[in-house]
Design a protein around this motif. Structure first.
Motif, mmCIF file in Angstrom:
data_model
loop_
_atom_site.group_PDB
_atom_site.id
_atom_site.type_symbol
_atom_site.label_atom_id
_atom_site.label_comp_id
_atom_site.label_asym_id
_atom_site.label_seq_id
_atom_site.Cartn_x
_atom_site.Cartn_y
_atom_site.Cartn_z
ATOM 1 N N ASP A 51 -21.465 89.863 -48.543
ATOM 2 C CA ASP A 51 -20.958 91.006 -49.301
ATOM 3 C C ASP A 51 -21.347 90.968 -50.778
ATOM 4 O O ASP A 51 -21.054 91.901 -51.533
ATOM 5 C CB ASP A 51 -19.443 91.131 -49.160
ATOM 6 C CG ASP A 51 -18.686 89.894 -49.644
ATOM 7 O OD1 ASP A 51 -19.323 88.846 -49.859
ATOM 8 O OD2 ASP A 51 -17.447 89.983 -49.793
ATOM 9 N N ILE A 52 -21.988 89.890 -51.230
ATOM 10 C CA ILE A 52 -22.507 89.859 -52.603
ATOM 11 C C ILE A 52 -23.666 90.846 -52.693
ATOM 12 O O ILE A 52 -24.559 90.865 -51.844
ATOM 13 C CB ILE A 52 -22.921 88.438 -53.005
ATOM 14 C CG1 ILE A 52 -21.673 87.648 -53.400
ATOM 15 C CG2 ILE A 52 -23.934 88.441 -54.145
ATOM 16 C CD1 ILE A 52 -21.930 86.251 -53.919
ATOM 17 N N GLN A 53 -23.660 91.672 -53.743
ATOM 18 C CA GLN A 53 -24.650 92.751 -53.851
ATOM 19 C C GLN A 53 -25.871 92.382 -54.681
ATOM 20 O O GLN A 53 -26.880 93.081 -54.627
ATOM 21 C CB GLN A 53 -23.970 93.993 -54.437
ATOM 22 C CG GLN A 53 -22.900 94.564 -53.524
ATOM 23 C CD GLN A 53 -22.187 95.752 -54.143
ATOM 24 O OE1 GLN A 53 -21.538 95.628 -55.172
ATOM 25 N NE2 GLN A 53 -22.315 96.913 -53.522
ATOM 26 N N GLY A 54 -25.762 91.326 -55.470
ATOM 27 C CA GLY A 54 -26.903 90.870 -56.246
ATOM 28 C C GLY A 54 -27.860 90.054 -55.391
ATOM 29 O O GLY A 54 -27.588 89.744 -54.231
ATOM 30 N N THR A 55 -28.978 89.689 -55.978
ATOM 31 C CA THR A 55 -30.028 88.924 -55.290
ATOM 32 C C THR A 55 -30.372 87.687 -56.113
ATOM 33 O O THR A 55 -30.492 87.764 -57.337
ATOM 34 C CB THR A 55 -31.287 89.789 -55.112
ATOM 35 O OG1 THR A 55 -30.941 90.977 -54.394
ATOM 36 C CG2 THR A 55 -32.370 89.041 -54.359
ATOM 37 N N SER A 56 -30.532 86.558 -55.445
ATOM 38 C CA SER A 56 -30.856 85.321 -56.151
ATOM 39 C C SER A 56 -32.181 85.443 -56.896
ATOM 40 O O SER A 56 -33.173 85.959 -56.361
ATOM 41 C CB SER A 56 -30.936 84.152 -55.163
ATOM 42 O OG SER A 56 -31.418 82.986 -55.809
ATOM 43 N N LEU A 57 -32.187 84.944 -58.120
ATOM 44 C CA LEU A 57 -33.403 84.934 -58.938
ATOM 45 C C LEU A 57 -34.228 83.671 -58.716
ATOM 46 O O LEU A 57 -35.268 83.489 -59.356
ATOM 47 C CB LEU A 57 -33.024 85.041 -60.422
ATOM 48 C CG LEU A 57 -32.241 86.290 -60.838
ATOM 49 C CD1 LEU A 57 -31.814 86.182 -62.296
ATOM 50 C CD2 LEU A 57 -33.050 87.550 -60.614
ATOM 51 N N CYS B 216 -18.460 91.781 -62.868
ATOM 52 C CA CYS B 216 -19.678 91.871 -62.057
ATOM 53 C C CYS B 216 -20.370 90.517 -61.952
ATOM 54 O O CYS B 216 -20.893 90.148 -60.894
ATOM 55 C CB CYS B 216 -20.627 92.908 -62.654
ATOM 56 S SG CYS B 216 -20.032 94.605 -62.554
ATOM 57 N N ILE B 217 -20.389 89.781 -63.041
ATOM 58 C CA ILE B 217 -21.019 88.468 -63.052
ATOM 59 C C ILE B 217 -20.264 87.496 -62.149
ATOM 60 O O ILE B 217 -20.865 86.756 -61.357
ATOM 61 C CB ILE B 217 -21.108 87.929 -64.495
ATOM 62 C CG1 ILE B 217 -22.161 88.720 -65.284
ATOM 63 C CG2 ILE B 217 -21.419 86.435 -64.521
ATOM 64 C CD1 ILE B 217 -22.130 88.481 -66.774
ATOM 65 N N LEU B 218 -18.952 87.485 -62.239
ATOM 66 C CA LEU B 218 -18.143 86.562 -61.432
ATOM 67 C C LEU B 218 -18.269 86.828 -59.937
ATOM 68 O O LEU B 218 -18.321 85.892 -59.133
ATOM 69 C CB LEU B 218 -16.672 86.673 -61.833
ATOM 70 C CG LEU B 218 -16.243 85.953 -63.106
ATOM 71 C CD1 LEU B 218 -14.840 86.392 -63.504
ATOM 72 C CD2 LEU B 218 -16.279 84.438 -62.910
ATOM 73 N N THR B 219 -18.315 88.098 -59.577
ATOM 74 C CA THR B 219 -18.276 88.466 -58.159
ATOM 75 C C THR B 219 -19.652 88.705 -57.546
ATOM 76 O O THR B 219 -19.786 88.669 -56.319
ATOM 77 C CB THR B 219 -17.444 89.739 -57.963
ATOM 78 O OG1 THR B 219 -18.058 90.820 -58.684
ATOM 79 C CG2 THR B 219 -16.010 89.539 -58.457
ATOM 80 N N GLY B 220 -20.645 89.015 -58.379
ATOM 81 C CA GLY B 220 -21.936 89.422 -57.835
ATOM 82 C C GLY B 220 -21.881 90.802 -57.225
ATOM 83 O O GLY B 220 -22.745 91.183 -56.427
ATOM 84 N N ASP C 120 -7.677 87.196 -57.045
ATOM 85 C CA ASP C 120 -7.622 86.678 -55.680
ATOM 86 C C ASP C 120 -8.931 86.887 -54.924
ATOM 87 O O ASP C 120 -9.131 86.301 -53.856
ATOM 88 C CB ASP C 120 -6.487 87.353 -54.901
ATOM 89 C CG ASP C 120 -5.105 86.953 -55.412
ATOM 90 O OD1 ASP C 120 -4.999 85.873 -56.034
ATOM 91 O OD2 ASP C 120 -4.152 87.723 -55.207
ATOM 92 N N GLN C 121 -9.807 87.724 -55.459
ATOM 93 C CA GLN C 121 -11.034 88.010 -54.733
ATOM 94 C C GLN C 121 -12.055 86.878 -54.877
ATOM 95 O O GLN C 121 -11.931 85.972 -55.693
ATOM 96 C CB GLN C 121 -11.632 89.341 -55.186
ATOM 97 C CG GLN C 121 -12.141 89.369 -56.615
ATOM 98 C CD GLN C 121 -12.627 90.764 -57.013
ATOM 99 O OE1 GLN C 121 -13.558 91.316 -56.417
ATOM 100 N NE2 GLN C 121 -11.970 91.350 -58.005
ATOM 101 N N GLN C 122 -13.066 86.953 -54.080
ATOM 102 C CA GLN C 122 -14.131 85.943 -54.055
ATOM 103 C C GLN C 122 -14.935 85.961 -55.352
ATOM 104 O O GLN C 122 -15.332 87.019 -55.837
ATOM 105 C CB GLN C 122 -15.048 86.258 -52.877
ATOM 106 C CG GLN C 122 -16.333 85.463 -52.787
ATOM 107 C CD GLN C 122 -17.182 85.987 -51.665
ATOM 108 O OE1 GLN C 122 -16.980 85.672 -50.506
ATOM 109 N NE2 GLN C 122 -18.138 86.865 -51.996
ATOM 110 N N THR C 123 -15.165 84.772 -55.927
ATOM 111 C CA THR C 123 -16.009 84.639 -57.115
ATOM 112 C C THR C 123 -16.914 83.421 -56.944
ATOM 113 O O THR C 123 -16.610 82.513 -56.142
ATOM 114 C CB THR C 123 -15.164 84.436 -58.390
ATOM 115 O OG1 THR C 123 -14.449 83.194 -58.290
ATOM 116 C CG2 THR C 123 -14.196 85.584 -58.609
#
Length: 545
Positions: free
Chosen positions: A414-420, A85-89, A107-110
């Protein structure tokens, strides 16, 4: 001649342009990033969070010179999934790594890949625990062996495709490797280094210098060490992570003499014991002799035995944390000495929290506060006001977009987290349009520790949890009145209005994060040492082992 005349006529202007360009370059210099993460470290064992067990001065320094987040949560409190989860967001259902039997799709986006593409020099040193080979790193040196957990003594590493064995204590070695990377990095590039310690992961083996450090210390017991789970359901009662029943005499409590280990060389404690140099084995024997004698003479039972086991657990766990804190101090000192401290974003966290006797437990996995909640402290020179504290609800999927934001890299949609970053730049204040809840989903059941599958949300004051798979049970907690989560209020008449509000918010949150079929089951079949998973509808699954 015209060019020569122009040069002669405009020397001051040219100097001014050069000066401005240099100033602009300095102003736009991208920050370095050091992402420090331990395994199973919890806020109860950090003095900057008010913990009364030990002092952690170097972790505290990061908080005191930066910001402390009081409401940061893992979205799946298990080592491998949290790291994915941390690597991919992204949440586990999106990145595909739902439990520790999974293999990370490299192979996925990190975020390290995106930073590398944007000109950062990237590295990971220490624990990886994602099975597949790291991608997106210019340099990597990760622990191997013990199911990718690594060993505390003379650990094996998989380094840039080569297997090596290092002599010494793992926490010190990982720091040595981190400093070595920093010393030989490309000075013309900003860097992002993931500095990941094994400690304080089970089975909590202290550094030689800390063996016996707390032998004569009695630690305060949590108020709910003897929790009887009244008013709660099967999930709490059917877990297998209790101090009373699950902690093993050999592996966890180290209640084996050298002679006993030599008679049973297949014992896993012996397998790690034999990695120690002989002088360390001698010290180990001397230190644990006191414990073994106390246990065998004590004839303890019931609550007295639980209390005794709790003390031994704390003595080993906390000693490993002391080594982590010392090594964070080493790394901070190196950055200070080399002049990189002020332009480096320094993050300290853990892959999730951990139970230190609360509810009678060790380990993690549950959506309860002690393990869902993660430590998060961040230092960034003048970029973060010293002594800031944030109560904003944050999650580990937020780390990736935060790093990208500070590196001036576009955050993929497609990143699901939000910048802090808005919180960091505003003294910890919560933006008006910030999220209302943290989302959680745990999948690994049936498996080690027997924590049932569940999902839920955590708002500022309430928590709603649904346990599913082989059961269908709900729990709800009023955290303002019941911070220890002892009183399940789901279905109580006085909370019905709040319950309906939380149920609606849960569905909205699941829709937002695309976990729209959370009760879908994974039928787990075992074939040798591999786990094969076939997804089947909820109605077709019952009691699969």
């Amino acid at each position: 001649m015209r060019n020569s005349c122009s040069t002669l006529l405009l020397p001051l202007a040219a100097l001014s342009i050069v000066s401005c360009a240099g100033q602009k370059k300095e102003e736009t210099k991208r920050p370095n990033i050091i992402f420090m993460m331990t395994d199973d470290h919890t806020t109860q064992a950090m003095s900057c969070y008010g913990g009364n067990l030990i002092q952690t001065p170097n972790m505290d320094r990061i908080a005191n010179e930066g910001i402390r987040f009081d409401n940061c949560y893992a979205v799946n409190a298990l080592s491998g999934p949290s790291r994915a989860c941390i690597l991919t967001g992204k949440f586990s259902h999106e990145n595909g790594f739902t439990d520790n039997a999974s293999v990370f799709d490299g192979d996925q986006q990190t975020f390290p890949k995106l930073l590398q593409q944007a000109g950062y020099q990237t590295a990971i040193v220490g624990k990886w625990h994602l099975i597949s080979e790291p991608q997106g790193f210019d340099h990597w040196s990760i622990l191997s062996g013990q199911h990718e957990q690594g060993d505390y003594y003379d650990p094996d590493f998989w380094e840039n495709g080569q297997h090596i064995v290092e002599k010494g204590y793992v926490t010190d070695i990982i720091t040595d490797k981190a400093i070595e990377f920093l010393a030989h990095r490309d000075k013309d590039k900003p860097f992002c280094m993931m500095y990941h310690q094994k400690a304080p992961h089970r089975n909590w083996m202290p550094a030689p210098r800390h063996l016996g450090l707390f032998n004569n210390t009695t630690f305060p017991e949590p108020a709910n060490l003897f929790d009887d789970y009244e008013g709660r359901g099967r999930a709490s009662r059917e877990q297998d992570m209790s101090i009373e029943h699950t902690l093993t005499n050999d592996w966890d409590l180290k209640l084996m003499t050298r002679e006993e280990m030599l008679k049973d060389t297949t014992n896993r404690l012996y397998k790690v014991y034999k990695r120690m140099p002989e002088e360390v084995q001698d010290k180990w024997d001397s230190v644990y002799a006191q414990r073994i004698a106390e246990y065998r003479k004590g004839n303890l039972t019931g609550k007295a035995l639980i209390s005794w086991k709790y003390q031994q657990y704390m003595r080993d766990y906390l000693a490993t944390v002391i080594a982590v804190d010392e090594n964070i101090g080493r790394l901070l000192s190196y950055l200070e000495k080399t002049g990189e401290l002020e332009n480096t974003i320094i993050v300290y966290t853990s892959d999730q929290g951990f139970f230190l006797g609360e509810h009678g437990w060790f380990d993690k996995r549950f959506m309860y506060e002690e393990c869902q909640r993660m430590p998060l402290v961040i230092r960034f020179g003048k970029g973060v006001k010293a002594g800031s504290i944030s109560s904003a609800i944050s999650m580990n999927v937020d780390f990736a977009p935060t790093f990208l934001d500070y590196a001036s890299v576009e955050i993929p949609s497609d990143i699901q987290g939000t910048s802090l970053k808005p919180i960091l730049e505003n003294e910890g204040k919560t933006p008006v349009d910030w999220r209302k809840a943290a989302y959680y989903h745990y999948y690994e059941y049936p498996a080690e520790h027997s924590v049932k599958r569940h999902y839920g949300i955590r708002t500022q004051d309430f928590k709603l949890i649904h346990f599913y798979n082989d059961i269908d049970e709900w729990e709800m907690y009023d955290l303002a009145k019941d911070p220890k989560e002892m009183n399940n209020i789901f279905g109580k008449p006085e909370y019905i209005e709040k319950q309906e509000e939380l149920l609606l918010l849960l569905r909205q949150t699941q829709k937002e994060y695309k976990d729209t079929d959370p009760d879908e089951k994974e039928k787990v079949l075992f074939k040798g040492d591999r786990r094969y998973i076939d997804r089947v509808p909820l109605t077709k699954l019952s009691g699969t082992r």
